[in-house]
Motif scaffolding. Structure first.
Motif, PDB file in Angstrom:
ATOM      1  N   ALA A  74       0.826  -1.208   0.000  1.00  0.00           N
ATOM      2  CA  ALA A  74       0.000   0.000   0.000  1.00  0.00           C
ATOM      3  C   ALA A  74       0.860   1.257   0.000  1.00  0.00           C
ATOM      4  O   ALA A  74       0.454   2.304  -0.511  1.00  0.00           O
ATOM      5  N   LYS A  75       2.057   1.144   0.571  1.00  0.00           N
ATOM      6  CA  LYS A  75       2.975   2.286   0.626  1.00  0.00           C
ATOM      7  C   LYS A  75       4.086   2.176  -0.410  1.00  0.00           C
ATOM      8  O   LYS A  75       4.996   3.011  -0.429  1.00  0.00           O
ATOM      9  N   ASN A  76       4.047   1.137  -1.238  1.00  0.00           N
ATOM     10  CA  ASN A  76       5.105   0.942  -2.236  1.00  0.00           C
ATOM     11  C   ASN A  76       6.486   0.960  -1.589  1.00  0.00           C
ATOM     12  O   ASN A  76       7.419   1.578  -2.109  1.00  0.00           O
ATOM     13  N   THR A  77       6.609   0.291  -0.468  1.00  0.00           N
ATOM     14  CA  THR A  77       7.846   0.354   0.291  1.00  0.00           C
ATOM     15  C   THR A  77       8.259  -1.035   0.758  1.00  0.00           C
ATOM     16  O   THR A  77       7.408  -1.845   1.166  1.00  0.00           O
ATOM     17  N   VAL A  78       9.547  -1.285   0.687  1.00  0.00           N
ATOM     18  CA  VAL A  78      10.118  -2.494   1.261  1.00  0.00           C
ATOM     19  C   VAL A  78      11.076  -2.069   2.366  1.00  0.00           C
ATOM     20  O   VAL A  78      11.731  -1.026   2.271  1.00  0.00           O
ATOM     21  N   TYR A  79      11.127  -2.856   3.420  1.00  0.00           N
ATOM     22  CA  TYR A  79      11.923  -2.531   4.594  1.00  0.00           C
ATOM     23  C   TYR A  79      12.970  -3.615   4.851  1.00  0.00           C
ATOM     24  O   TYR A  79      12.779  -4.785   4.506  1.00  0.00           O
ATOM     25  N   LEU A  80      14.046  -3.197   5.484  1.00  0.00           N
ATOM     26  CA  LEU A  80      15.035  -4.141   5.977  1.00  0.00           C
ATOM     27  C   LEU A  80      15.294  -3.808   7.432  1.00  0.00           C
ATOM     28  O   LEU A  80      15.925  -2.789   7.731  1.00  0.00           O
ATOM     29  N   GLU A  81      14.770  -4.646   8.317  1.00  0.00           N
ATOM     30  CA  GLU A  81      14.997  -4.484   9.746  1.00  0.00           C
ATOM     31  C   GLU A  81      16.287  -5.217  10.084  1.00  0.00           C
ATOM     32  O   GLU A  81      16.418  -6.419   9.827  1.00  0.00           O
ATOM     33  N   MET A  82      17.243  -4.475  10.650  1.00  0.00           N
ATOM     34  CA  MET A  82      18.556  -5.054  10.951  1.00  0.00           C
ATOM     35  C   MET A  82      18.792  -4.972  12.443  1.00  0.00           C
ATOM     36  O   MET A  82      18.839  -3.870  13.013  1.00  0.00           O
ATOM     37  N   ASN A  83      18.933  -6.123  13.071  1.00  0.00           N
ATOM     38  CA  ASN A  83      19.158  -6.203  14.509  1.00  0.00           C
ATOM     39  C   ASN A  83      20.494  -6.851  14.798  1.00  0.00           C
ATOM     40  O   ASN A  83      21.079  -7.523  13.946  1.00  0.00           O
ATOM     41  N   ARG A  84      20.959  -6.662  16.023  1.00  0.00           N
ATOM     42  CA  ARG A  84      22.242  -7.240  16.478  1.00  0.00           C
ATOM     43  C   ARG A  84      23.323  -6.961  15.437  1.00  0.00           C
ATOM     44  O   ARG A  84      24.051  -7.872  15.008  1.00  0.00           O
ATOM     45  N   LEU A  85      23.436  -5.722  15.048  1.00  0.00           N
ATOM     46  CA  LEU A  85      24.380  -5.352  14.006  1.00  0.00           C
ATOM     47  C   LEU A  85      25.818  -5.575  14.451  1.00  0.00           C
ATOM     48  O   LEU A  85      26.158  -5.427  15.642  1.00  0.00           O
ATOM     49  N   LYS A  86      26.643  -5.919  13.468  1.00  0.00           N
ATOM     50  CA  LYS A  86      28.056  -6.204  13.692  1.00  0.00           C
ATOM     51  C   LYS A  86      28.886  -5.257  12.838  1.00  0.00           C
ATOM     52  O   LYS A  86      28.414  -4.786  11.792  1.00  0.00           O
TER      53      LYS A  86
END
Length: 123
Positions: A74-86
């Motif tokens: 609906a928002k024409n958006t893709v997300y990348l949730e990045m946790n525990r970054l190194k």
């Protein structure tokens, strides 16, 4: 034709989190497969994650369990949730779009690319 614009990059300490966004133009966004790649300094661009329009996903082993791809058609958006970054996650992150069935892990499968957003993880 699809235009992609990434945002959300920045500087974060190791162990922290970031959420990248990729806004797409075009009314047929929901029909595209979407992927994220990254390129660290001095290295080739590498596959991170792919999401097929039906919801199937595939992750690089290095990010499995830490990163999550999602999309909001609906928002024409893709997300990348990045946790525990190194620190080794430090790179420019690119989103990409592809039409048609693809395996999803190779750059040449994608016809459209964003300009990239820098992610820097400090130790």
């Amino acid at each position: 034709q699809v235009q992609l614009v990434e945002s959300g990059g920045g500087l974060v300490q190791a162990g922290g989190s970031l959420r990248l966004s990729c806004a797409a133009s075009g009314r047929t966004f929901s029909s595209y497969a979407m992927g994220w790649f990254h390129q660290a300094p001095g290295k080739e661009r590498e596959f991170v994650v792919f999401r097929w329009r039906g919801g199937a996903t595939s992750y690089a082993d290095s990010v499995k369990g830490r990163f999550t791809i999602s999309r909001d058609n609906a928002k024409n958006t893709v997300y990348l949730e990045m946790n525990r970054l190194k620190p080794e996650d430090t790179a420019v992150y690119y989103c990409a779009a592809a039409e048609g069935p693809i395996a999803g892990r190779k750059e040449d499968e994608y016809a459209y690319w964003g300009q990239g957003t820098q992610v820097t993880v400090s130790s």
